[in-house]
Write a protein that holds these residues in place. Sequence first.
Motif: not given
Length: 234
Positions: A172, A174, A216, A218-219
């Motif tokens: 991840r 941010r 974010v 996320a993957d």
Amino acid sequence: MAPQRSSLGLQQVALLQGLSVERLDRLAQRCRWKSVPAGTPVLLRSERNSDIYFLVSGSLRVTSYSPNGRQVTFRDTQEGEHFGELSAIDGHPRSADVVTLTPTLVASLDREAFLELLRDEPAVAGRVMRHLVAMVRQLSERVIDLSTLGVQNRVHAELLRLARVAGIADNRARLDPPPTHVELASRVSTNREQVTRELNAMRRDGLLAKEGKALVVADVERLAALVAEVRGFS
């Protein structure tokens, strides 16, 4: 009140790492120091100014505008980096605008002193060459992306780049503060509405998520695979 000339600020500049305190003191005295408010141009395209600039504090955006007013963003520059070396090397006019994103302190060194520094300090000259090579590689990749990829793929590629800059942990990344839709559009040569559609699709697909004000990724691994596939690296 003019900013104080101090080698302490130059010690934070990556290009100048390893120089003696005495050399940094001489450079600090040779530099012109300027505090610039947020949202203010530091350099303008086609301006005849051949100084190199050291970003002592704050952040900047290197950008340009087409004749019809569309913004094209090349990169953001952070504390400790340098900019303006192209004109400092060849003496030609500036190739882009540089605008502050936050209140900023810059120190500028005239072309003659910069070229003298390159002759006297091989380590600094080597860093300049490596930096220019990296810029060419990044711009080459960007030209290929803009020429061959659709909007969705360009948005994916830019978010992957931002994720790597921000730092990846547990697959991840941010982004805080997150890029605005207008900023992303200027980076991938499209409009805000198209960026909004693509970001919404990525959220539905589980590639993006919101955490407070942060965006974010996320993957990251799946996003990287999508980008590699359309670039022909799979």
